[in-house]
Design an enzyme around this catalytic site. Structure first.
Site, short mmCIF file in Angstrom:
data_model
loop_
_atom_site.label_atom_id
_atom_site.label_comp_id
_atom_site.label_asym_id
_atom_site.label_seq_id
_atom_site.Cartn_x
_atom_site.Cartn_y
_atom_site.Cartn_z
N ARG A 109 28.82 -48.15 -9.97
CA ARG A 109 29.92 -47.83 -9.18
C ARG A 109 31.62 -48.67 -10.08
NH1 ARG A 109 28.29 -48.85 -4.58
NH2 ARG A 109 29.47 -50.50 -4.54
N SER A 133 30.23 -41.87 -3.45
CA SER A 133 30.13 -41.93 -1.78
C SER A 133 31.21 -41.59 -1.08
CB SER A 133 29.37 -42.83 -1.38
OG SER A 133 28.79 -43.37 -0.31
N HIS A 134 31.48 -43.18 0.12
CA HIS A 134 33.01 -43.15 0.82
C HIS A 134 33.62 -43.94 0.08
CE1 HIS A 134 30.10 -46.69 1.06
NE2 HIS A 134 31.62 -46.90 1.88
N LYS A 153 23.82 -42.30 -8.18
CA LYS A 153 22.94 -42.43 -7.48
C LYS A 153 21.63 -41.97 -8.66
CE LYS A 153 25.34 -43.01 -3.81
NZ LYS A 153 25.28 -42.30 -1.64
N ASP A 168 29.98 -38.31 6.00
CA ASP A 168 30.62 -39.49 5.00
C ASP A 168 30.79 -38.47 3.08
OD1 ASP A 168 27.90 -39.40 3.41
OD2 ASP A 168 28.10 -41.26 3.08
N ASP A 217 29.87 -38.22 0.49
CA ASP A 217 28.91 -37.54 -0.35
C ASP A 217 27.28 -36.87 1.03
OD1 ASP A 217 27.60 -40.15 0.38
OD2 ASP A 217 26.18 -39.90 -1.14
N ASP A 248 25.22 -38.34 2.47
CA ASP A 248 23.72 -38.37 2.66
C ASP A 248 24.22 -38.85 4.66
OD1 ASP A 248 24.80 -40.91 2.13
OD2 ASP A 248 23.60 -41.38 0.15
N ARG A 249 25.02 -39.10 5.10
CA ARG A 249 25.01 -40.55 6.13
C ARG A 249 26.13 -39.36 7.06
NH1 ARG A 249 28.29 -44.82 6.44
NH2 ARG A 249 29.10 -44.29 4.48
N THR A 287 18.04 -54.15 4.41
CA THR A 287 18.99 -53.30 4.34
C THR A 287 19.15 -52.38 3.18
OG1 THR A 287 20.06 -53.97 6.21
CG2 THR A 287 21.48 -52.75 4.64
N GLU A 338 18.45 -46.90 8.46
CA GLU A 338 19.84 -47.67 8.83
C GLU A 338 20.74 -48.16 9.58
OE1 GLU A 338 20.27 -49.09 4.79
OE2 GLU A 338 19.81 -47.40 4.07
N MET A 339 21.76 -49.28 9.98
CA MET A 339 21.90 -49.21 11.20
C MET A 339 24.11 -48.39 10.20
SD MET A 339 23.52 -50.15 13.75
CE MET A 339 24.92 -50.08 14.71
N SER A 340 23.81 -48.49 9.00
CA SER A 340 25.15 -47.52 8.53
C SER A 340 24.68 -46.13 7.79
CB SER A 340 25.00 -47.58 6.30
OG SER A 340 23.27 -47.52 6.09
N HIS A 344 22.25 -43.82 6.96
CA HIS A 344 21.72 -43.30 5.87
C HIS A 344 19.48 -43.53 7.29
CE1 HIS A 344 23.27 -43.91 2.14
NE2 HIS A 344 23.20 -45.57 2.55
#
Length: 472
Positions: free
Chosen positions: A19, A107-108, A117, A243, A245, A247-248, A307, A326-328, A330
């Site tokens: 990135r 992504s975000h 990715k 988000d 892309d 994935d969340r 994580t 995950e908390m994020s 995902h």
């Protein structure tokens, strides 16, 4: 012919992906070289074909062209599936049987960013495997294949929609508001929801790489305010946010409550365990301690892990667990799906469960909850975040040391930073793998518990890094 070492910025090779800022650290020539390195490593593992796709960023078309040129230079064929959410790239690697693909996505991140990715021969690249690409480039190990690969275009959108919806049936029709934040999920996200029988109210679903309305990151409360207002004022039962892309997933109830991913995971775990009794359920160190208890209460085995979406995917494969998260945001369904993170598929699995109830918001609001802080960040110099946590881990390496630093703790977990469990709460400090910060999070049965845990962490961090400016 062997390549000459190339000037490439080491800063773009992150822990879980690549990135950087387009035309500054992430240039077309750099992406071409990365494609070549990736293709060469794939060819060495018997890969003959790789999928590429991109999000809606303005730099996407030229970067995916450069990437494809690099992969072809290594003698590997390219299947370009166009502008799609990242999980559709993952899906394509399974559908086509090649196990290898690259999503060109920022992504975000802000509009000036982009990245890659990557999956290779069934493995998501992270850590040293990403650094290997960098070393191949700068040490001049790239070689042009005798026969370059070819590029073909393939639209898999309909195939993805059909597969993602094939065994999902809503118990009743639902009306859902969707905020895609002008990200790439703005087309297929609503299409998938309509496919399973939802009426969809779209908010910022026009794909626009300028992101003119708000940042496409549902992990931050400020980015959900438009959706909250729309759901509260309109007749939608629920609000979903993707988000940048795709994935969340973010979730908002009718009364404007945000259901953070660790609470979403409670619902998913309960559902998956009803068909897979005794199964392990994975979650990362940032999640609520109530999630582990909920998994146990429903007959499952909670397994806390590091994580990072790539790390959770790898652990999911290793353990055979049917679900991870995950908390994020995902979430990884292995049961009935492929085990990769997919915000669109997560959305339909959520609605499948909630359609059984006449009041979905009541179901979500009733999930166990605790007082918690948002993710806090202690900003450091490059590399200092790791040094702080290593010093803290060294101080608590013995039972006596642990009790002197964190008296009254039930358990100290050091798989990823330092997480300290108390009877009435927990505290976490871990070094970010993507930016020079220490990530901090606190949870308690009440505000007093959080204040006490924060005081313990304040003393512990200042004992190994005097003078840092703590964000709490």
């Amino acid at each position: 012919m062997t390549s000459q070492p190339a000037p490439v910025s080491a800063s773009i090779f992150k822990a879980y992906d690549i990135r950087g800022i387009v035309d500054t650290t992430l240039t077309e020539s750099t992406v071409r070289l990365i494609g070549h390195a990736l293709g060469q490593r794939g060819a060495a593992r018997g890969v003959t074909e790789m999928v590429v796709g991109r999000d809606g960023r303005l730099s996407g078309p030229r970067l995916i062209k450069a990437l494809s040129e690099g992969i072809c230079a290594a003698g590997v064929n390219v299947v370009d599936i166009g502008m799609v959410p990242t999980p559709v790239v993952y899906f394509a690697t399974y559908h086509l049987g090649c196990g290898s693909g690259v999503a060109v996505t920022g992504s975000h991140n802000p509009p000036e960013y982009n990245g890659l990715k990557m999956m290779l021969a069934g493995d998501t690249l992270y850590g040293e495997t990403i650094q290997d690409l960098y070393r191949d480039i700068v040490e001049g190990r790239l070689r042009a294949a005798d026969k370059p690969g070819t590029v073909r275009a393939l639209d898999l959108s309909e195939v993805y929609l059909a597969r993602a919806s094939q065994d999902l049936v809503l118990k009743r029709p639902m009306k859902i508001a969707v905020d895609a934040g002008n990200g790439v999920a703005g087309v297929l996200g609503p299409a998938l929801l309509r496919r399973i029988g939802c009426q969809v109210e779209e908010l910022f679903c026009e794909i626009d790489g300028h992101f003119p309305n708000h940042h496409p990151d549902p992990a931050h409360v400020e980015n959900l305010q438009d959706l909250i207002a729309r759901v509260k004022q309109g007749d939608a039962e629920l609000g979903l946010a993707f988000d940048g892309d795709g994935d969340r997933l973010g979730v908002v109830t009718k009364d404007g409550q945000i259901i953070f991913p660790d609470r979403q995971m409670m619902l998913f775990a309960e559902d998956v365990l009803s068909r897979n009794p005794g199964a392990q359920i994975l979650f990362d160190v940032k999640c609520s301690r109530l999630l582990g208890r909920h998994i146990q209460a429903h007959g499952g085995q909670p397994l806390m892990w590091k994580t990072g979406h790539s790390l959770v995917k790898a652990k999911l494969r290793e353990t055979g667990a049917p679900l991870g998260g995950e908390m994020s945001g995902h979430v990884f369904f292995k049961e009935r799906w492929y085990g990769f993170d997919d915000g669109l598929y997560t959305a339909v699995r959520l609605l499948e469960i909630l359609s059984r109830s006449a009041d979905p918001s009541a179901v979500l609001n009733a999930l166990p909850n605790a007082v918690s802080t948002p993710e806090l960040q202690l900003k450091t110099a490059e590399g200092e975040n790791f040094a702080i946590l290593q010093a803290l881990q060294a101080r608590i390496a013995t039972p006596q040391g642990a009790q002197s630093v964190f008296p009254g703790a039930d358990q100290i977990i050091t798989i990823d930073g330092v997480r300290v469990e108390y009877p009435d709460g927990f505290g976490l400090a871990r070094p970010s793998n993507t930016t020079p910060v220490v990530v901090l999070r606190f949870e308690g049965d009440n505000d007093a518990a959080i204040a006490r845990v924060q005081q313990a962490f304040r003393a512990a961090i200042l004992s190994v890094a005097p003078g840092v400016s703590l964000p709490f």
